[in-house]
Write a protein that holds these residues in place. Sequence first.
Motif, short mmCIF file in Angstrom:
data_model
loop_
_atom_site.label_atom_id
_atom_site.label_comp_id
_atom_site.label_asym_id
_atom_site.label_seq_id
_atom_site.Cartn_x
_atom_site.Cartn_y
_atom_site.Cartn_z
N LEU A 176 26.66 -47.52 65.27
CA LEU A 176 27.98 -48.16 65.11
C LEU A 176 28.12 -48.90 63.77
N PRO A 177 27.14 -49.73 63.36
CA PRO A 177 27.27 -50.35 62.04
C PRO A 177 27.39 -49.32 60.92
N ALA A 178 26.58 -48.26 61.03
CA ALA A 178 26.62 -47.25 59.97
C ALA A 178 27.97 -46.53 59.96
N LEU A 179 28.51 -46.27 61.17
CA LEU A 179 29.81 -45.60 61.26
C LEU A 179 30.90 -46.46 60.65
N THR A 180 30.84 -47.77 60.90
CA THR A 180 31.82 -48.68 60.33
C THR A 180 31.80 -48.61 58.81
N LEU A 181 30.60 -48.73 58.25
CA LEU A 181 30.47 -48.68 56.79
C LEU A 181 30.97 -47.33 56.27
N MET A 182 30.65 -46.28 57.01
CA MET A 182 31.08 -44.96 56.59
C MET A 182 32.59 -44.89 56.50
N LEU A 183 33.29 -45.37 57.54
CA LEU A 183 34.75 -45.30 57.55
C LEU A 183 35.32 -46.08 56.37
N VAL A 184 34.69 -47.21 56.04
CA VAL A 184 35.23 -48.04 54.97
C VAL A 184 35.08 -47.37 53.61
N VAL A 185 33.93 -46.73 53.34
CA VAL A 185 33.72 -46.18 51.99
C VAL A 185 34.19 -44.75 51.84
N THR A 186 34.27 -44.00 52.96
CA THR A 186 34.64 -42.58 52.85
C THR A 186 36.00 -42.40 52.19
N ALA A 187 36.95 -43.28 52.58
CA ALA A 187 38.32 -43.12 52.09
C ALA A 187 38.36 -43.03 50.57
N HIS A 188 37.73 -43.98 49.91
CA HIS A 188 37.77 -44.03 48.46
C HIS A 188 37.10 -42.80 47.84
N MET A 189 35.91 -42.46 48.38
CA MET A 189 35.19 -41.31 47.82
C MET A 189 35.98 -40.03 47.98
N MET A 190 36.62 -39.89 49.16
CA MET A 190 37.39 -38.68 49.41
C MET A 190 38.54 -38.54 48.44
N ARG A 191 39.26 -39.65 48.24
CA ARG A 191 40.41 -39.62 47.32
C ARG A 191 39.99 -39.24 45.91
N MET A 192 38.85 -39.80 45.47
CA MET A 192 38.41 -39.51 44.11
C MET A 192 37.94 -38.07 43.97
N THR A 193 37.23 -37.55 44.99
CA THR A 193 36.81 -36.15 44.95
C THR A 193 38.03 -35.25 44.83
N ARG A 194 39.03 -35.53 45.67
CA ARG A 194 40.24 -34.73 45.66
C ARG A 194 40.90 -34.78 44.27
N ALA A 195 41.04 -35.99 43.73
CA ALA A 195 41.70 -36.14 42.43
C ALA A 195 40.93 -35.41 41.34
N ALA A 196 39.59 -35.53 41.37
CA ALA A 196 38.79 -34.90 40.32
C ALA A 196 38.94 -33.39 40.36
N ILE A 197 38.94 -32.83 41.58
CA ILE A 197 39.04 -31.37 41.68
C ILE A 197 40.43 -30.89 41.32
N ILE A 198 41.46 -31.61 41.79
CA ILE A 198 42.83 -31.19 41.47
C ILE A 198 43.07 -31.23 39.96
N ASN A 199 42.47 -32.22 39.33
CA ASN A 199 42.57 -32.34 37.88
C ASN A 199 42.06 -31.09 37.19
N LEU A 200 40.93 -30.56 37.70
CA LEU A 200 40.30 -29.41 37.06
C LEU A 200 41.01 -28.10 37.38
N MET A 201 41.75 -28.08 38.51
CA MET A 201 42.36 -26.82 38.94
C MET A 201 43.38 -26.30 37.92
N ALA A 202 43.82 -27.15 37.00
CA ALA A 202 44.80 -26.71 36.02
C ALA A 202 44.14 -26.08 34.79
N SER A 203 42.80 -26.12 34.71
CA SER A 203 42.15 -25.63 33.48
C SER A 203 42.19 -24.10 33.40
N PRO A 204 42.13 -23.58 32.17
CA PRO A 204 42.24 -22.13 31.96
C PRO A 204 41.19 -21.32 32.72
#
Lengths: 308, 305
Positions: A176-204
């Motif tokens: 349970l403690p680990a799950l709590t920490l996971m929920l708190v940090v996953t959001a940020h990491m997920m958003r950044m992963t998504r942004a980084a990949i979408i950024n690259l999808m426009a490259s030639p």
Amino acid sequence: MRIALGVGLLFIVSLVIFGATELLPGDLANELLGQSATPETLAALREQLGLNDPAPVRYWNWLTGALTGDFGVSLANGRPISELIGARLGNTVFLALYAAALSVPISLILGILAALWRNSIFDRMANAGALTAISFPEFFVAYILVLWLAQTGLFPSMVRINPTTTFGDRVYMTFLPALTLMLVVTAHMMRMTRAAIINLMASPYIEMARLKGMSPLRIVLRHALPNALAPIINVIALNLAYLITGVVVVEVVFVYPGLGQLMVDAVSNRDIAVVQAVALIFAAAYVALNLLADVLSTITNPRLMHRR
Amino acid sequence: MGFAASVILGLAALFAIAWALRAAARATFSGQTRSLAHDIPLTASFGLLVIAIYTFVAIAAPALAPFPEREIVGGQFQAWSAEHWLGTDRIGRDMLSRLIYGARNTVGIAFATTALAFVVGAILGLWAALVGGWLDQALSRFVDALMAIPALIFSLLLLTIFGTSVLTLILVIAAVDATRVFRLARAVAQGIVVMDYIEAAKLRGEGSWFLIRREILPNAMAPLVAEFGLRFCFVFLAISSLSFLGLGIQPPTADWGSMVKDNATLITFGDVTPLLPAGCIALLTVAVNFVVDWQLHRASGLKEQ
């Protein structure tokens, strides 16, 4: 070079942590004895704490002591601080690594899927969920989990660790403690992963891969992901550093015997020696993780390796 | 799970009211206000509505609360009833009244802290960017060193040294957050101080204070306002966390963070009451985030035109 910079930064941090206690109004011995202070006891305590030495000497003694694992004695109960910290440090590191092991793969997968199905229902749901999770205080998330999962008796809501606890039990009890920490940090990491990949999808070269008729999943995994690694590693390291502070609140919720709990107790007792020691450990881990992120993102990008 | 259903219903009702108010604003106002009402997304109007409700509750707390903030009015841990709508807490104080007063204390203190952090951080940041040279270097390196320590750990350290009271809490959190504001203000201002009109104002012989106030600040306003919202969220969460740890706002003052901590034992018996203050914190943070998102979107959208 970077490592030297990190060590220098750590030195400054130790200076700040030590210097902060110098700001104390009055002096430490006075503060500790409070009303019961007589000139004799004050002088004796000053002698015992080494307060008669000038500040640089005391700083040097404290720093060299800390480097060899000797943090002095607790002001509250006189026990050596290294003894207090010993087992708790292991527990905290275990919890942080556990949370990291859960959150890193999950956030990477969610981020990649959200980037793959951009603007779909899944993407919107994931984004809204992430924004909400970021805005929740940690203890709210923790107690919701307790209410849902611990109520039904699936997982224990308190963590009792003793030397005989087996590894399996430990994983089960700290879920349970680990799950709590996971929920708190996953959001940020997920958003950044998504942004980084979408950024690259426009490259030639992505366009090229698409024109060759590659499947979208293959494009993301083989072409976009390796190039997005640097920013993703950075975000992961930053979030692991964030885990270090998040751990404090979560440990208190689940009565987990870790460093965070120790620090909170020490703060309420105004046990400055313990607070200094724990703060130094947390800050060192924070600086080290940031340094690691720097080095790793350089390694993943050959262009950064052969700069100048 | 009747409780979860009622929470969802409540949120849906808030969204509906926000939608209706937006429609009403579109119909009644004209000119600039109307175009503003036209552009606003539903999430942002929901955020504004929630912020307005919180402000109203905070100001009118004594009139709204059925019982006094600190008085013991019943038995310990009473269940929800007609007299005590949300039951009573660990020593028999009315939960609903404390929840209402909590809006005043928690949000008020968080707001004051953010404002203080902003005034100090922004003025120093703008000043450092304007003057440059050794002052800029000294301030920036000093801030870098402070930022190398995790915020929560640093505030815990400072609280140990200065003791736990509301005033030290405000000063400590403001000091920690001012470093972050300084960074942003300096970065924004650095793009502005090289503009020709700043040069012209300098040649006119204007002083530093005039330059900061009349030339730099108006042009740095958009990012700073958005940062204010975000910073408020961080400060609010930090203060709640510290209060939850028993190191922030001290009893008997009603505060959402410490209310959760005090009554946490109820949770293990499946009672949701202690979660309500935490839910209040979460709702306000989400609302502020929605509004900030909208503001950021507007600021970037205007540039594209």
